[in-house]
Design an enzyme around this catalytic site. Structure first.
Site, PDB file in Angstrom:
ATOM      1  N   ARG A 142       0.794  -1.223   0.000  1.00 48.25           N
ATOM      2  CA  ARG A 142       0.000   0.000   0.000  1.00 48.25           C
ATOM      3  C   ARG A 142       0.835   1.286   0.000  1.00 48.25           C
ATOM      4  NH1 ARG A 142      -4.113  -0.009   4.516  1.00 48.25           N
ATOM      5  NH2 ARG A 142      -2.867  -1.617   5.523  1.00 48.25           N
TER       6      ARG A 142
ATOM      7  N   GLY B  97      -6.176  -6.910  15.696  1.00 48.66           N
ATOM      8  CA  GLY B  97      -6.542  -8.047  16.526  1.00 48.66           C
ATOM      9  C   GLY B  97      -7.110  -7.506  17.834  1.00 48.66           C
TER      10      GLY B  97
ATOM     11  N   SER C 124      32.542  43.846  -3.717  1.00 43.38           N
ATOM     12  CA  SER C 124      31.337  43.225  -4.270  1.00 43.38           C
ATOM     13  C   SER C 124      31.568  42.693  -5.674  1.00 43.38           C
ATOM     14  CB  SER C 124      30.211  44.261  -4.329  1.00 43.38           C
ATOM     15  OG  SER C 124      29.866  44.628  -3.024  1.00 43.38           O
TER      16      SER C 124
HETATM   17  C1  UD1 Z   1      -0.974  -7.870  13.151  1.00 43.76           C
HETATM   18  C2  UD1 Z   1      -1.582  -8.692  14.279  1.00 43.76           C
HETATM   19  C3  UD1 Z   1      -2.786  -7.933  14.838  1.00 43.76           C
HETATM   20  C4  UD1 Z   1      -2.387  -6.556  15.277  1.00 43.76           C
HETATM   21  C5  UD1 Z   1      -1.706  -5.800  14.162  1.00 43.76           C
HETATM   22  C6  UD1 Z   1      -1.155  -4.496  14.629  1.00 43.76           C
HETATM   23  C7  UD1 Z   1      -1.199 -11.048  13.777  1.00 43.76           C
HETATM   24  C8  UD1 Z   1      -1.801 -12.290  13.250  1.00 43.76           C
HETATM   25  N1  UD1 Z   1      -1.991  -9.971  13.808  1.00 43.76           N
HETATM   26  O1  UD1 Z   1      -1.937  -7.820  12.130  1.00 43.76           O
HETATM   27  O2  UD1 Z   1      -3.343  -8.652  15.938  1.00 43.76           O
HETATM   28  O3  UD1 Z   1      -3.503  -5.839  15.734  1.00 43.76           O
HETATM   29  O4  UD1 Z   1      -0.612  -6.576  13.628  1.00 43.76           O
HETATM   30  O5  UD1 Z   1      -0.667  -3.781  13.551  1.00 43.76           O
HETATM   31  O6  UD1 Z   1      -0.079 -11.041  14.234  1.00 43.76           O
HETATM   32  N2  UD1 Z   1       5.320  -9.665   8.800  1.00 43.76           N
HETATM   33  C9  UD1 Z   1       6.401 -10.376   8.346  1.00 43.76           C
HETATM   34  N3  UD1 Z   1       6.180 -11.588   7.760  1.00 43.76           N
HETATM   35  C10 UD1 Z   1       4.955 -12.132   7.650  1.00 43.76           C
HETATM   36  C11 UD1 Z   1       3.859 -11.399   8.119  1.00 43.76           C
HETATM   37  C12 UD1 Z   1       4.072 -10.167   8.703  1.00 43.76           C
HETATM   38  O7  UD1 Z   1       7.539  -9.931   8.437  1.00 43.76           O
HETATM   39  O8  UD1 Z   1       4.852 -13.248   7.121  1.00 43.76           O
HETATM   40  C13 UD1 Z   1       5.554  -8.351   9.428  1.00 43.76           C
HETATM   41  C14 UD1 Z   1       5.005  -7.206   8.605  1.00 43.76           C
HETATM   42  O9  UD1 Z   1       5.989  -6.671   7.773  1.00 43.76           O
HETATM   43  C15 UD1 Z   1       4.598  -6.208   9.670  1.00 43.76           C
HETATM   44  C16 UD1 Z   1       4.240  -7.068  10.860  1.00 43.76           C
HETATM   45  O10 UD1 Z   1       4.853  -8.306  10.656  1.00 43.76           O
HETATM   46  O11 UD1 Z   1       5.671  -5.372  10.054  1.00 43.76           O
HETATM   47  C17 UD1 Z   1       2.730  -7.228  11.013  1.00 43.76           C
HETATM   48  O12 UD1 Z   1       2.216  -7.842   9.881  1.00 43.76           O
HETATM   49  P1  UD1 Z   1       0.829  -7.374   9.251  1.00 43.76           P
HETATM   50  O13 UD1 Z   1       0.542  -8.207   8.083  1.00 43.76           O
HETATM   51  O14 UD1 Z   1       0.823  -5.905   9.097  1.00 43.76           O
HETATM   52  O15 UD1 Z   1      -0.151  -7.809  10.428  1.00 43.76           O
HETATM   53  P2  UD1 Z   1      -1.636  -7.378  10.601  1.00 43.76           P
HETATM   54  O16 UD1 Z   1      -2.489  -8.231   9.760  1.00 43.76           O
HETATM   55  O17 UD1 Z   1      -1.756  -5.925  10.483  1.00 43.76           O
END
Ligand code: UD1
Ligand code: CA
Length: 461
Positions: free
Chosen positions: A17, A143, A390
């Site tokens: 995004r 979450g 100058s």
């Molecule tokens: C996650 C939480 C959610 C919380 C929210 C806060 C989980 C399942 N959910 O959701 O409860 O409210 O963050 O922002 O944990 N990332 C990786 N590898 C992956 C997946 C994610 O490195 O395979 C990293 C992303 O780059 C990011 C962070 O983990 O920095 C969170 O991942 P994101 O997909 O944003 O989680 P949310 O679905 O927002």
């Protein structure tokens, strides 16, 4: 705190995004990549070992996250299979046996070290898992922290939540600390049977409880836990950073007339009793000593401004600009890699680059140090108390002695000794009456042409 702690920083996201050619954690806030802000908070909370879980731009992210006084390693998560899966990428490091394991995100740059320490203090008191939560103005997408009899029993993701659970506004920041001895066992129990088919780190709450672990949640302000998914959020994070830092700097004794128009960098250092007028931008690497004045619309980067010096309005100090005590760089002047000695003045419309200007010298309006020959840069050295008239061009390499005087409009290509006077311009000639003669001749010519074009003249033909 004399407990060991490993920090695992999740930064493998796709940053879709952001619509960017680089990972979001590389986008700067106050001139420093977001990931480095996170690492600085981690370090400030006393941690010395960290594992970065990286995906796209792995090398650049690792480099940007490697800060001094920390051992930072990186592991690549080739497939994005959820936060639980991401943390397990650091399995080897976790298995080394730290007292505490901290999980944080690479895109949450405002988290304060105090919050990490508060969470770790709970571990020290006997908790096994501490979730950092916040009360969301709009909980959509987060979450939810589900509580029963005052105890955190589960974290439910938006997509998996019931309507009733979605009404909960206490949310998971994603940041947590875990008992280091039990973490690996619990992480390995996480499955992926949920709406997204991902390994949710959040499942660890129920897993830990089922295993007799003590689980608690603590609170932090929502602003501190704000993440970054879009450029709009990036700008918001920048604004929050600037607001906080400007307040800190003003509280330390600096005056800003319109603080909302002043932009600071992560490393800007300003001493008390400096006055900063509106619309000033500090790029990285600027220090300003007590009593200096930065007038409106000035842009400083990699520059040092000593006690009582004044800059601007509309001045540009580029890297290597070093102003001595009480020196003045005025409107529409650019200074680059140059020392301006104590009390020296560069007041108007000048470019001073690759130069040394001695104490007390006066650089006249429109003076240019011609430092570049198209291939190489050369130095200009000006002694103490020299006077540059100058509109002079000082063609480097060139040395102007102390107390020397350069006549206005000179092009100086040869060195000028101490106390000498140098002219580098054509000698003026004055021809009495010549202007009037020239003018009369021109008028006569014009009249003759007009006569030739008149209808009478045409009829004659
Ligand atoms: C996650 C939480 C959610 C919380 C929210 C806060 C989980 C399942 N959910 O959701 O409860 O409210 O963050 O922002 O944990 N990332 C990786 N590898 C992956 C997946 C994610 O490195 O395979 C990293 C992303 O780059 C990011 C962070 O983990 O920095 C969170 O991942 P994101 O997909 O944003 O989680 P949310 O679905 O927002
Ligand atoms: Ca997120």
């Amino acid at each position: 705190m004399n407990r060991t702690c490993l920090a695992v920083i999740l930064a493998a996201g796709d940053s879709t995004r952001m619509k960017s050619s680089m990972s979001k954690v590389l986008h700067p806030i106050a001139g420093l990549p977001m990931i480095a802000h996170v690492m600085r908070a981690v370090r400030a909370a006393g941690m010395r070992d960290a594992v970065l879980v990286v995906g796209r731009d792995a090398e650049t992210v690792t480099k940007a996250g490697s800060i001094p006084d920390m051992t930072v390693s990186a592991v690549l998560q080739t497939e994005r299979r959820g936060t639980g899966h991401a943390v397990l990428m650091a399995r080897e490091a976790i298995a080394k046996g730290y007292d505490d394991l901290l999980v944080t995100y690479g895109d949450v740059p405002h988290v304060r070290p105090e919050t990490f320490l508060e969470a770790r203090a709970k571990l020290a008191e006997g908790a096994d898992l501490v979730v950092i939560g916040f009360h969301a103005a709009n909980p959509f997408g987060y979450g939810r922290l589900l509580v029963e009899n005052g105890a955190l029993i589960a974290i439910r993701e938006e997509k998996d939540a019931t309507d009733e659970e979605r009404k909960v506004t206490w949310c998971n920041s994603g940041l947590m600390v875990i008992n280091g001895a039990r973490a690996l066992g619990w992480l390995e129990k996480i499955g992926n049977t949920n709406a997204k088919g991902e390994y949710y780190l959040t499942d660890i709450v129920e897993i830990a409880r089922a295993d007799g672990g003590s689980v608690v949640a603590i609170d932090a302000p929502e602003a501190e836990l704000a993440g970054c998914n879009t450029r709009v959020e990036l700008a918001l994070l920048e604004r929050m950073w600037q607001d906080r830092r400007r307040d800190d700097i003003m509280l330390s004794g600096v005056t800003m007339i319109a603080p909302e128009t002043v932009f600071l960098s992560y490393d800007t250092r300003i001493e008390p009793d400096v006055l900063i007028e509106p619309n000033v931008v500090f790029g990285p690497g600027v220090t300003v000593e007590a009593g200096a004045v930065i007038h409106a619309f000035s842009h400083l980067e990699g520059a040092h401004v000593a006690k009582g010096a004044t800059v601007g309005p509309f001045a540009r100090l580029r890297p290597g600009a070093n102003l001595g005590e009480g020196a003045k760089v005025g409107n529409f002047c650019e200074v680059k890699k140059a020392e301006i000695g104590a009390g020296a003045k560069v007041n108007h419309l000048s470019y001073i680059g690759d130069a040394f200007v001695g104490a007390g010298s006066n650089i006249g309006a429109g003076t240019i140090t011609c430092n570049y020959d198209g291939v190489n840069k050369h130095e200009t050295r000006i002694g103490d108390n020299a006077f540059i008239g100058s509109n002079s061009a000082l063609v480097a390499p060139v040395t102007i002695g102390s107390g020397a005087y350069i006549a206005s409009g000179s092009v100086i290509t040869d060195d000028v000794p101490d106390d000498a006077l140098a002219f580098g311009r054509a000698r003026q000639e004055v021809k009495p009456e010549r202007a009037r003669l020239v003018r009369e001749r021109a008028l006569a010519l014009k009249a003759a042409k007009k006569q030739a074009r008149s209808p009478d003249a045409k009829a004659d033909r």
